[in-house]
Design an enzyme around this catalytic site. Structure first.
Site, short mmCIF file in Angstrom:
data_model
loop_
_atom_site.label_atom_id
_atom_site.label_comp_id
_atom_site.label_asym_id
_atom_site.label_seq_id
_atom_site.Cartn_x
_atom_site.Cartn_y
_atom_site.Cartn_z
N GLN A 20 0.81 -1.22 0.00
CA GLN A 20 0.00 0.00 0.00
C GLN A 20 0.85 1.28 0.00
O GLN A 20 0.36 2.33 -0.40
CB GLN A 20 -0.97 -0.02 1.18
CG GLN A 20 -1.98 -1.15 1.04
CD GLN A 20 -2.93 -1.23 2.22
OE1 GLN A 20 -2.64 -1.92 3.20
NE2 GLN A 20 -4.05 -0.54 2.16
N HIS A 116 0.75 -9.50 4.43
CA HIS A 116 -0.37 -8.56 4.46
C HIS A 116 -1.00 -8.56 3.07
O HIS A 116 -0.72 -7.69 2.24
CB HIS A 116 0.12 -7.16 4.86
CG HIS A 116 -0.97 -6.22 5.28
ND1 HIS A 116 -1.00 -5.58 6.50
CD2 HIS A 116 -2.08 -5.80 4.64
CE1 HIS A 116 -2.08 -4.81 6.58
NE2 HIS A 116 -2.76 -4.92 5.45
N ASN A 160 -1.83 -10.85 8.33
CA ASN A 160 -2.84 -9.83 8.57
C ASN A 160 -4.21 -10.29 8.08
O ASN A 160 -4.36 -10.66 6.90
CB ASN A 160 -2.48 -8.54 7.82
CG ASN A 160 -3.53 -7.45 8.01
OD1 ASN A 160 -3.66 -6.91 9.10
ND2 ASN A 160 -4.28 -7.15 6.96
N GLU A 161 -5.18 -10.30 8.96
CA GLU A 161 -6.58 -10.52 8.59
C GLU A 161 -6.81 -11.69 7.64
O GLU A 161 -7.36 -11.51 6.54
CB GLU A 161 -7.18 -9.26 7.97
CG GLU A 161 -7.20 -8.07 8.88
CD GLU A 161 -7.93 -6.87 8.28
OE1 GLU A 161 -8.28 -6.91 7.08
OE2 GLU A 161 -8.18 -5.89 9.00
C1 FCB Z 1 -7.84 -3.46 6.62
C2 FCB Z 1 -6.50 -3.80 5.98
C3 FCB Z 1 -5.65 -2.60 5.67
C4 FCB Z 1 -6.47 -1.44 5.17
C5 FCB Z 1 -7.65 -1.16 6.05
C6 FCB Z 1 -8.50 0.00 5.64
O1 FCB Z 1 -8.75 -4.49 6.37
O2 FCB Z 1 -5.75 -4.64 6.83
O3 FCB Z 1 -4.65 -2.99 4.77
O4 FCB Z 1 -6.84 -1.66 3.86
O5 FCB Z 1 -8.46 -2.31 6.14
#
Ligand code: FCB
Length: 425
Positions: A20, A116, A160-161
């Site tokens: 990003q 990520h 991440n997520e």
């Molecule tokens: C999350 C992501 C991050 C960003 C935010 C707004 O889901 O981890 O990279 O895009 O949202």
């Protein structure tokens, strides 16, 4: 007005991710995805992003330090560090080492994420998250990153997520590889869980003293109306998105219907020294017999923060308190709010959003949750995945064309919170 103090040593940070902000990240699956017209809603791409790889990272780290933050969350681009299967790029490791040293020299404690959302293209050619060799390859990458960069890292995040990634990329089609298949979605979830367990093991071996955690996106799903069907639909969405991971982190079992047949992942239980909680908002879920793909629930978010294609939910700081307490009770490990923020180009909402959510964290701590830090998403506007540059989350505004950064008023407010290690009531 009284000051709500945070514990001594509390981490106040901002969060970013490699793809990003860095730019020039052409070996990733996202780079290829961004070339296809229509995939990125504003027609942009991350070729330049915030130009961190062209030398602008240091000035942004300086901005973070000038705010008075004491921590920074970044991620590593696996594609950059391992551009071909088994070949590591020394120059890129050197560059990350420089960045991390720069951050530390300015008093920013680095929290570093290994995965990520983006994958190397060579790995995608081999099946990506559904490929056979994914797990040992991720472990190898983690081991290498641990050895090369461990001396500069104070907290690792494996993934991440994974919950968001599986839903956007495998159950759905919004992100690469855009599978749109429930079967592949379930397989991706299992793969991500196995990846995390292997990455955790590799990082602990390389840097035994450094905490390693997983980051989950933990929205607050509630029933839209006070009735049994809405409650059931909200519960089902929460279970699929969050509960599945929390119970697996407790006992190592990946449960049906997301994992078919149920499956035990070796060393998954207790594989998080801390849990990273990303929180944006609340979804009010209404039962809808036509919404089978979303477990018969449809989110209602009429007061939400959204673009035409993505929705971060209703602004609901009490949901953050609720979720921190819930995760604390479920896992009993320290927590870090690894992302919280709001899309707001005008900066008209962000100040009250930040204050109310920082207060919500304080309340969770007062009620017993062991929260060690809070990171704003994001330090500066950046490439917001399929939204491109349309969604502006930064404490600093970015003009992607001129690359000019402009401090938003909410940055000064966050600086005050950091300076006082607290927020007023
Ligand atoms: C999350 C992501 C991050 C960003 C935010 C707004 O889901 O981890 O990279 O895009 O949202």
């Amino acid at each position: 007005m009284t000051l709500l103090h945070f514990p001594h040593g509390f981490l106040w940070g901002t969060a970013t991710s490699s793809h990003q902000v860095e730019g020039d990240d052409a070996n990733t699956d996202w780079w290829a995805f961004e070339r296809v017209p229509g995939n990125i809603h504003d027609g942009s791409n991350a070729d330049r992003a915030c130009e961190w790889w062209r030398g602008r990272a240091e000035e942004d780290l300086d901005r973070a330090a000038e705010l008075g933050t004491n921590a920074i969350r970044i991620s590593l681009s696996w594609a950059r560090l391992e551009p071909e299967d088994g070949r590591f790029d020394h120059a890129s490791f050197d560059r990350y080492r420089q960045l991390l040293a720069h951050a530390r020299a300015r008093g920013l404690s680095p929290c570093v994420t290994l995965h990520h959302f983006t994958l190397p293209r060579w790995l995608v050619r081999d099946g990506g998250l559904l490929g056979k060799k994914l797990v040992p390859r991720f472990a190898r990458f983690c081991a290498r990153a641990g050895t090369e960069l461990g001396a500069h890292v104070e907290r690792w995040v494996t993934i991440n997520e994974p919950n968001v990634l599986a839903f956007m990329s495998y159950f759905g089609k919004a992100w690469p590889p855009a599978r749109g298949s429930a079967i592949d979605g379930g397989r991706a979830l299992v793969a991500l869980a196995r990846m995390h367990a292997a990455g955790y093991g590799a990082l602990k071996e390389a840097t035994p003293e450094t905490p390693v955690g997983l980051v989950l996106n933990v929205p607050d799903f509630v029933a839209a109306r006070d009735n049994a069907v809405d409650r059931a639909a909200a519960k089902a969405q929460d279970a699929a998105f969050t509960g599945w991971w929390l119970s697996a982190l407790r006992d190592g079992w990946l449960r049906p219907p997301l994992a078919m047949p149920p499956r035990h992942v070796a060393r998954f239980a207790k594989s998080s020294d801390f849990l990273g909680v990303n929180y944006y908002g609340r979804y009010r879920v209404r039962f809808d017999p036509r919404s089978g793909a979303t477990l018969f629930g449809r989110a209602e978010t009429d007061r939400s923060i959204r673009t035409a294609h993505n929705d971060w939910g209703d602004v609901a700081p009490d949901g953050l308190t609720r979720q921190l307490r819930r995760v604390h009770h479920a896992l009993g490990v320290p927590l870090v709010v690894t992302e919280n923020g709001v899309m707001d180009a005008e900066d008209s909402l962000r100040r009250s959003y930040l204050v109310s959510h920082v207060r919500a964290v304080h309340e969770a701590i007062a009620k017993g949750a062991d929260v060690r830090g809070y990171f704003v998403w994001s330090l500066l506007d950046n490439f917001e995945w399929a939204e491109g540059f349309e969604a502006r989350f930064g404490l600093f505004a970015l003009d992607p064309l001129t690359q000019i950064r402009t401090k938003r008023p909410s940055a000064d407010l966050y600086a005050e919170i950091c300076r006082h290690n607290g927020v007023t009531t």
